[in-house]
Design an enzyme around this catalytic site. Structure first.
Site, short mmCIF file in Angstrom:
data_model
loop_
_atom_site.label_atom_id
_atom_site.label_comp_id
_atom_site.label_asym_id
_atom_site.label_seq_id
_atom_site.Cartn_x
_atom_site.Cartn_y
_atom_site.Cartn_z
N GLU A 50 0.82 -0.97 0.08
CA GLU A 50 0.02 0.03 -0.07
C GLU A 50 1.10 1.23 -0.06
OE1 GLU A 50 -2.67 -3.35 1.83
OE2 GLU A 50 -0.55 -2.54 2.16
N PHE A 112 -10.53 -7.03 16.23
CA PHE A 112 -9.27 -7.53 15.20
C PHE A 112 -9.06 -6.45 14.50
CE2 PHE A 112 -8.08 -9.89 11.47
CZ PHE A 112 -7.10 -10.39 11.67
N GLN A 113 -7.71 -5.85 14.32
CA GLN A 113 -7.17 -4.99 13.25
C GLN A 113 -7.82 -3.73 13.60
OE1 GLN A 113 -7.88 -6.59 9.33
NE2 GLN A 113 -5.72 -7.49 9.26
N VAL A 386 15.56 9.20 -2.89
CA VAL A 386 16.18 9.81 -1.97
C VAL A 386 17.65 9.48 -1.79
CG1 VAL A 386 16.44 10.43 0.56
CG2 VAL A 386 14.34 11.04 -0.88
N PHE A 471 24.45 7.64 0.55
CA PHE A 471 24.47 9.03 1.18
C PHE A 471 24.78 9.15 2.94
CE2 PHE A 471 22.33 13.30 1.99
CZ PHE A 471 23.00 13.91 0.80
#
Length: 578
Positions: A50, A112-113, A386, A471
């Site tokens: 996601e 739950f969750q 980045v 970096f």
């Protein structure tokens, strides 16, 4: 079949011009995803993580300027969106996130969750609301869309799965003209324009700092530069809008910028900031010798980085158009000429670093970046991770008014480039999309490399494989610390790519770079270029500031004392002689 809240939701999104939703399905999203399937107007882009969905939506919104959408199921599903949504919000791109929720009857009972997304997403959104019932949804969705589009940022709607399946309310059909507000044109007050003109007139040494707020104002910037004979320094987010065909542009400032940009800002009488919130205060002129004027459409941004003598609220293009008739022509071009000469010298120095020696065995990452620039399409979309890939993109990717550049330039997240490449390619299947990925960023969300095959997206992924968090390692050295926790044991990424059906090209010799990059960019399908580059490349010369020079000296002393003198020798051999 009676219309459900989910059906109504999907119809409104389609009316708002939404073409795709990035996400992963789940039980709390079933009502919505089934509506999308039945209606067939909006594509569901199935990613593997996601976080990638949010970054991809942000890339689409960046390129189109239009609303993009991502979704996550209840609990962990939508929590994964949060990092990408922070990036979207800070980058000021219009994104709507759908955060599905546990059954409404279970909220507050430790189910739950269970999480509370309306609290968790508050910091990275303009609007975040829980949809509690069918009667609330239509107006909440419309408000969320207007907030995201009008304020250019993120809106989040939290909707329990059972609410999505409720019968739809009797709401009036959505009126598109009132749903998608146009961007306002804000012209400053006459008094402010007159004050700004008075500050600029008669000053022979004016430098302009240009940010992403200069989008769409290229011609006006050129006219302003000609009138003031002013060198222009651009930020990373201003690069794609400012530097092309611009004789007044003298590069970036900051740690990853050009010395010419740095000195053009310090050596001036007036610094004019246009549409920028460049955050690094140490690179602004210090003391009372330089007057600073700042133009921004957001009043709250003005004066956050440097004390300004004049604040002007307005968008850049309208401000310049209204300002130009009030300005006197500056005929003294000595300040501009000096900055241009310095830029030419700095540019040559960077170009010299992008030359490889065949057979030497060490590929300089600058050579890879320059080859990408030389062979990429005139309308290519570049994404960059980045860290060091952003450094190489800043210095070697040339913008031309058609090319686009996307990165996590404000939020500074790892693993953005591949994810943003997915969104860019999904939105523009006919354009060339090139991801400049670090080996750390690429492997962090490497699961979605599989999505390129599944979704048929011909993204070209170039991995700068230096076997380290490069970096971060450079930062450690520059502040006197011995490198710690930065090393990777990487596979042959090209072989891995071939195993999953993607063309893999491995580059290990400078002689292979030009042909390898050219082959990758002309391939009809996704490609992974595994570019094995010099780990000890000195991206920021220690001479850039005295503090960095002290840090490198301390690092070298510590390395010798701890029996790691080979690192010092390696650094000197591969960099300092150049």
């Amino acid at each position: 079949m009676a219309k459900t809240v989910a059906d109504q939701f999907a119809e409104t999104l389609a009316a708002a011009g939404v073409k795709r939703i990035y996400g992963i399905v789940g039980d709390s999203l079933n009502g919505l995803t089934d509506s999308l399937r039945r209606q067939g107007k909006i594509e569901w882009v199935h990613v593997r993580h996601e976080e990638v969905a949010a970054f991809a939506a942000g890339a689409e919104a960046h390129l189109t300027g239009e609303l993009a959408v991502c979704a996550g199921s209840c609990g962990p599903g939508n929590l994964h969106l949060i990092n990408g949504l922070f990036d979207c919000h800070r980058s000021r791109v219009p994104v709507l996130a759908i955060a599905a929720q546990i059954p409404s009857a279970e909220i507050g009972a430790g189910y739950f969750q269970e999480t509370h997304p309306q609290m968790l997403f508050n910091e990275c959104s303009h609007y975040c609301e829980l949809v509690s019932g069918a009667n609330q949804m239509p107006r909440a969705l419309e408000v969320a869309i207007r907030e995201a589009v009008g304020k250019r940022g993120v809106s989040v709607l939290v909707m329990p799965g059972d609410v999505a399946l409720q019968p739809a309310s009797d709401a009036s059909p959505v009126k598109v003209a009132g749903l998608l507000p146009s961007t306002p044109v804000v012209t400053p007050r006459k008094q402010d324009l007159e004050r700004l003109a008075a500050l600029l007139n008669g000053k022979s040494r004016v430098t302009i700092l240009c940010g992403s707020g200069c989008e769409g104002a290229h011609n006006e910037l050129l006219a302003l530069g000609e009138c003031l004979k002013a060198p222009m320094v651009h930020t990373m987010r201003g690069k794609e809008h400012v530097e092309w065909e611009n004789p007044y542009d003298v590069g970036m400032t900051g740690l990853i910028g050009f010395s010419s940009g740095y000195y053009a800002m310090l050596d001036c009488d007036v610094l004019l900031m246009l549409g920028t919130d460049f955050p690094y205060r140490q690179f602004y002129p210090q003391g009372s010798g330089v007057h600073i004027a700042q133009v921004d459409i957001r009043a709250e941004q003005i004066g956050r980085r440097a004390a300004v003598d004049l604040a002007v609220v307005g968008d850049v293009r309208a401000t310049i158009e209204a300002l130009l008739p009030l300005l006197k022509q500056n005929w003294d071009a000595s300040h501009l000429a000096q900055a241009q000469q310095h830029y030419t010298s700095a540019r040559k120095g960077l170009d010299d670093l992008a030359v490889g020696t065949p057979g030497k065995g060490l590929i300089h990452p600058q050579q890879i970046a320059k080859a990408i620039n030389d062979h990429a399409a005139t309308d290519a979309v570049f994404t960059c991770d980045v860290g060091l890939p952003t450094v190489w993109a800043a210095r070697y990717l040339a913008m031309n008014g058609s090319r686009r550049l996307i990165g996590s330039f404000w939020h500074g997240s790892m693993a953005n480039a591949l994810a943003q490449g997915i969104g860019a390619q999904a939105a523009f299947p006919g354009r060339q999309v090139v991801s400049l990925s670090g080996d750390g960023g690429f492997t962090m969300l490497m699961g979605d490399f599989l999505s390129l095959v599944q979704l048929g997206l011909p993204v070209k992924v170039v991995v700068f494989n230096n076997g380290a968090l490069g970096f971060i390692e450079l930062e450690q050295k520059s502040t006197g610390f011995l490198p710690f926790g930065t090393e990777f044991k990487n596979p042959n990424f090209a072989t891995m790519a071939e195993a999953i059906g993607v063309r893999g090209i491995r580059l290990e010799d400078p002689a292979e770079v030009d042909a390898g990059i050219a082959a990758a960019l002309t391939h009809n399908g996704p490609v992974l270029v595994d570019a094995v580059v010099n780990r000890t490349e000195l991206a920021m010369p220690p001479s850039i500031t005295m503090e960095m020079a002290k840090g490198f000296t301390l690092y070298m002393v510590k390395a010798v004392i701890s029996g790691r003198a080979d690192e010092v020798i390696d650094l000197a051999r591969t960099n300092l002689w150049r």
